[in-house]
Enzyme design. Structure first.
Site, PDB file in Angstrom:
ATOM      1  N   ASP A  10       0.858  -1.187   0.000  1.00  0.00           N
ATOM      2  CA  ASP A  10       0.000   0.000   0.000  1.00  0.00           C
ATOM      3  C   ASP A  10       0.891   1.232   0.000  1.00  0.00           C
ATOM      4  OD1 ASP A  10      -2.454   1.544   0.342  1.00  0.00           O
ATOM      5  OD2 ASP A  10      -1.726   1.935   2.363  1.00  0.00           O
ATOM      6  N   SER A  11       0.273   2.368  -0.211  1.00  0.00           N
ATOM      7  CA  SER A  11       1.019   3.630  -0.196  1.00  0.00           C
ATOM      8  C   SER A  11       1.504   3.982   1.212  1.00  0.00           C
ATOM      9  CB  SER A  11       0.123   4.749  -0.717  1.00  0.00           C
ATOM     10  OG  SER A  11      -1.085   4.787   0.025  1.00  0.00           O
ATOM     11  N   TYR A  42      -0.674   8.446  -2.485  1.00  0.00           N
ATOM     12  CA  TYR A  42      -0.732   8.137  -3.911  1.00  0.00           C
ATOM     13  C   TYR A  42      -1.973   8.798  -4.541  1.00  0.00           C
ATOM     14  CZ  TYR A  42       2.708   4.228  -3.616  1.00  0.00           C
ATOM     15  OH  TYR A  42       3.836   3.437  -3.459  1.00  0.00           O
ATOM     16  N   GLY A  43      -2.996   9.009  -3.696  1.00  0.00           N
ATOM     17  CA  GLY A  43      -4.325   9.387  -4.200  1.00  0.00           C
ATOM     18  C   GLY A  43      -4.442  10.743  -4.856  1.00  0.00           C
ATOM     19  N   CYS A  73      -3.867  -1.062  -1.953  1.00  0.00           N
ATOM     20  CA  CYS A  73      -4.152   0.348  -2.221  1.00  0.00           C
ATOM     21  C   CYS A  73      -5.111   0.476  -3.411  1.00  0.00           C
ATOM     22  CB  CYS A  73      -2.834   1.035  -2.541  1.00  0.00           C
ATOM     23  SG  CYS A  73      -2.992   2.764  -2.929  1.00  0.00           S
ATOM     24  N   ASN A  74      -6.222   1.146  -3.193  1.00  0.00           N
ATOM     25  CA  ASN A  74      -7.192   1.333  -4.283  1.00  0.00           C
ATOM     26  C   ASN A  74      -6.590   2.132  -5.429  1.00  0.00           C
ATOM     27  OD1 ASN A  74     -10.304   0.659  -3.390  1.00  0.00           O
ATOM     28  ND2 ASN A  74      -8.933   0.971  -1.678  1.00  0.00           N
ATOM     29  N   THR A  75      -5.822   3.169  -5.080  1.00  0.00           N
ATOM     30  CA  THR A  75      -5.256   4.022  -6.124  1.00  0.00           C
ATOM     31  C   THR A  75      -4.251   3.229  -6.971  1.00  0.00           C
ATOM     32  OG1 THR A  75      -5.479   5.865  -4.574  1.00  0.00           O
ATOM     33  CG2 THR A  75      -4.187   6.258  -6.544  1.00  0.00           C
ATOM     34  N   GLU A 151      -5.773   9.716   9.210  1.00  0.00           N
ATOM     35  CA  GLU A 151      -4.385   9.601   9.694  1.00  0.00           C
ATOM     36  C   GLU A 151      -4.197  10.404  10.973  1.00  0.00           C
ATOM     37  OE1 GLU A 151      -1.196   9.373   7.054  1.00  0.00           O
ATOM     38  OE2 GLU A 151      -2.214   7.666   6.144  1.00  0.00           O
ATOM     39  N   CYS A 184     -11.262   3.092  -0.593  1.00  0.00           N
ATOM     40  CA  CYS A 184      -9.963   3.617  -0.131  1.00  0.00           C
ATOM     41  C   CYS A 184      -9.625   2.898   1.170  1.00  0.00           C
ATOM     42  CB  CYS A 184     -10.058   5.124   0.095  1.00  0.00           C
ATOM     43  SG  CYS A 184      -8.602   5.824   0.891  1.00  0.00           S
ATOM     44  N   THR A 185      -8.349   2.576   1.325  1.00  0.00           N
ATOM     45  CA  THR A 185      -7.900   1.805   2.492  1.00  0.00           C
ATOM     46  C   THR A 185      -8.296   2.428   3.831  1.00  0.00           C
ATOM     47  OG1 THR A 185      -5.831   3.023   2.218  1.00  0.00           O
ATOM     48  CG2 THR A 185      -5.879   0.747   1.432  1.00  0.00           C
ATOM     49  N   HIS A 186      -8.404   3.758   3.866  1.00  0.00           N
ATOM     50  CA  HIS A 186      -8.630   4.448   5.139  1.00  0.00           C
ATOM     51  C   HIS A 186     -10.097   4.488   5.582  1.00  0.00           C
ATOM     52  CE1 HIS A 186      -4.601   5.692   4.262  1.00  0.00           C
ATOM     53  NE2 HIS A 186      -4.526   6.530   5.274  1.00  0.00           N
TER      54      HIS A 186
HETATM   55  N1  DGL Z   1      -4.090   3.779   0.039  1.00  0.00           N
HETATM   56  C1  DGL Z   1      -4.753   4.804  -0.714  1.00  0.00           C
HETATM   57  C2  DGL Z   1      -5.984   4.207  -1.420  1.00  0.00           C
HETATM   58  O1  DGL Z   1      -6.542   3.217  -0.985  1.00  0.00           O
HETATM   59  C3  DGL Z   1      -5.154   5.970   0.165  1.00  0.00           C
HETATM   60  C4  DGL Z   1      -3.974   6.798   0.659  1.00  0.00           C
HETATM   61  C5  DGL Z   1      -3.218   7.480  -0.466  1.00  0.00           C
HETATM   62  O2  DGL Z   1      -3.758   8.416  -1.092  1.00  0.00           O
HETATM   63  O3  DGL Z   1      -2.100   7.058  -0.733  1.00  0.00           O
HETATM   64  O4  DGL Z   1      -6.391   4.720  -2.425  1.00  0.00           O
END
Ligand code: DGL
Length: 275
Positions: A10-11, A42-43, A73-75, A151, A184-186
């Site tokens: 993940d990012s 990453y987003g 990571c979704n992105t 975060e 998104c992971t968060h």
């Molecule tokens: N992990 C990213 C996602 O799931 C979210 C955090 C980021 O923007 O890197 O898209």
């Protein structure tokens, strides 16, 4: 049986919500995790940049000879799943296709998605849902403030959280989707607050939970499950500060993170250039 690890990247810390789902579904599996905290988020980056980072992350994890590679990571899933699938000698599971399928299975009504700017811009969720059901209405909304809010560790009933969510969810509330993908992971950490605003008619789909089901299927089909009687290990790498990663990671992963090592982004870049 195989005690080879599942590789997850993940990012940053967010992918630990996916690790939590993986352990929930397959408690005996060993996991090696890479969080690219030095280059998060990453987003908000271009898909080209995210694709480059994702390739480096994947190549780092492939050194551990994993049984499956999970793009938590979704992105990164949106930007790089096709490229990663091409270069990887092991099955690659992303978080977009499984959660799109879960949403389609959950409802006949429209589907909502909330995600980062880059994920929404990529159209990856829209494409995945259209592939499964071309006539399905879908609305994807970018929610860039949610990652920093999570975060920062704000409680879900904090007025700032409610205010930001109300603003982002307005069009989705009007649409009244049967399912809302937390793309998104968060976002699983805001599940309660999002559920309250969307109401009981909208089922929330966690992208990590859907991916964990897919990983379990692949592991079972290949006969490489590590059994459920012992507790799997979690070995984490971060491109930034290991102490901070261990401290904050517990909130995302739901378990104490005892092993975190550092790997530099220069090492990741070299790997990409030399393989
Ligand atoms: N992990 C990213 C996602 O799931 C979210 C955090 C980021 O923007 O890197 O898209």
């Amino acid at each position: 049986m195989s005690d080879k690890p599942i590789g997850v990247f993940d990012s940053g810390l967010g992918g630990l919500t996916v690790v939590r789902e993986l352990f929930g579904t397959m408690p005996g599996e060993n996991i090696v995790y890479l969080g690219d905290s030095a280059r998060v988020p990453y987003g908000i980056k271009s898909l080209e940049t995210v694709r480059k980072f994702a390739m480096e992350d994947a190549k780092f994890l492939l050194q551990f000879d994993p049984k499956v590679l999970v793009v938590a990571c979704n992105t990164a899933s949106a930007a790089a799943i096709d490229t990663l699938t091409k270069i990887s000698p092991v099955p690659v599971v992303d978080v977009i296709r499984p959660s799109s399928q879960a949403a389609i299975d959950a409802t006949d009504r429209p589907i909502g998605v909330i995600a980062t700017e880059a994920t929404v811009r990529s159209g990856a969720y829209q494409t995945a849902v259209a592939k499964l059901d071309p006539s399905r209405e879908i609305l994807a909304v970018a929610c860039p403030l949610l990652v920093p809010i999570v975060e920062e560790g704000r409680p879900t009933d904090d007025p700032i959280v409610t205010h930001v969510l109300c603003d982002y969810l307005r069009d989705l509330q009007r649409m009244r989707p049967g399912a809302l993908i937390l793309g998104c992971t968060h976002y699983p950490l805001l599940e309660k607050a999002i559920g309250k605003l969307m109401g009981p008619e909208t089922q929330l789909i966690s992208s990590g939970a859907a991916a964990a089901v897919e990983v379990k299927k692949i592991v079972a089909q290949s006969g490489t499950a590590n059994g459920d009687t012992k507790t799997g290990t979690l070995c984490c790498y971060t491109t930034d500060n290991p102490e901070r990663f261990a401290e904050l990671g517990q909130r995302f992963g739901g378990r104490k993170i005892s092993s975190v090592k550092h790997v530099g982004t220069d090492e990741l870049e070299n790997l990409q250039q030399n393989t």
